[in-house]
Design an enzyme around this catalytic site. Sequence first.
Site, PDB file in Angstrom:
ATOM      1  N   TYR A   1      23.609  43.770  39.899  1.00 18.97           N
ATOM      2  CA  TYR A   1      24.780  44.243  40.646  1.00 18.97           C
ATOM      3  C   TYR A   1      25.557  43.096  41.285  1.00 18.97           C
ATOM      4  CZ  TYR A   1      27.138  47.064  44.312  1.00 18.97           C
ATOM      5  OH  TYR A   1      28.051  47.659  45.150  1.00 18.97           O
TER       6      TYR A   1
ATOM      7  N   LYS B   1      29.462  42.166  40.597  1.00 20.01           N
ATOM      8  CA  LYS B   1      30.526  42.294  41.598  1.00 20.01           C
ATOM      9  C   LYS B   1      31.252  40.960  41.814  1.00 20.01           C
ATOM     10  CE  LYS B   1      30.213  46.668  42.594  1.00 20.01           C
ATOM     11  NZ  LYS B   1      31.345  47.595  42.407  1.00 20.01           N
TER      12      LYS B   1
END
Length: 250
Positions: free
Chosen positions: A142, A146
Amino acid sequence: MSGLVLITGGASGIGAAAGRATAAAGMHPVLCDIAAFPSDAANVWRSPLDVSDEDAVGREIAAIEAELGPIEGLVNAAGILGRMHPPQRLRMSDWDREIAVDLRGTYVMCREVGSRMATRRRGAIVNIASIVSLSSAPVHGYGPAKAAVANLTATLAAEWGPRGVRVNAVSPGFTRTPALQRGFDAGVMDAARMAELAALRRLVEPDEIGRVIAWLLGSGASAITGVNLPVDAGFLCGVTWQAYGGLRGG
Ligand code: NAI
């Protein structure tokens, strides 16, 4: 902007809040999601849309524009939170899924909708990154996804700026959405600790993110493109204070 705003991940959390805020700002939101909407939900595109499936995205965007007209705003709020395992325990299938939805899905949507906006020389996009795009966290799929969304945002802003399309990102801090609630319920996240570490000593509410998204889409932000704006109740500005004994009382 008063035109059509397509919002991915619109069935929940930040996407749903973006729908409320853009409607309140006089725009025409259309919410889409991979999940089904309740039968009485308004402003929704009923066909399920997986943002990581580029063929489906191409088909659905063409269908949306044929039925509703040109998309003037795009909010990429579809996403999945990251698994918090160390590398030796994080399955590559989970890493791949996080990259596929959070990074690839954002790119696929930008590519399909942004290209149409650039041809029309009009449009604004808001991608939802995260405070982990600006620091690090124990989320090995993640976090890099991002950070890449922030870079993608600046890259597309430079690509399409000459043709009148703005591309910005919002990086939410810990925001009280169903996704975060699942983390609290599972005992892997601690709401009180997250609130205590933020300078404002609280979590962010989804509608606070929604209002910033609506503002970035609108004429109030007409000279802003390529930025990654934290909306985090002061989490990032306070975090280094932990090395000095923490934020002062209050
Ligand atoms: P949420 O789980 O409440 O909503 C996310 C929505 O995205 C859901 O309706 C889900 O069905 C949809 N979705 C998931 N995969 C999809 C796919 N492949 N295609 C289309 N839709 C899909 O989550 P939340 O908290 O509202 O998160 C929204 C975005 O904000 C995510 O990108 C998340 O990473 C980001 N974010 C959230 C933070 C938080 O504290 N809640 C903090 C920082 C970033």
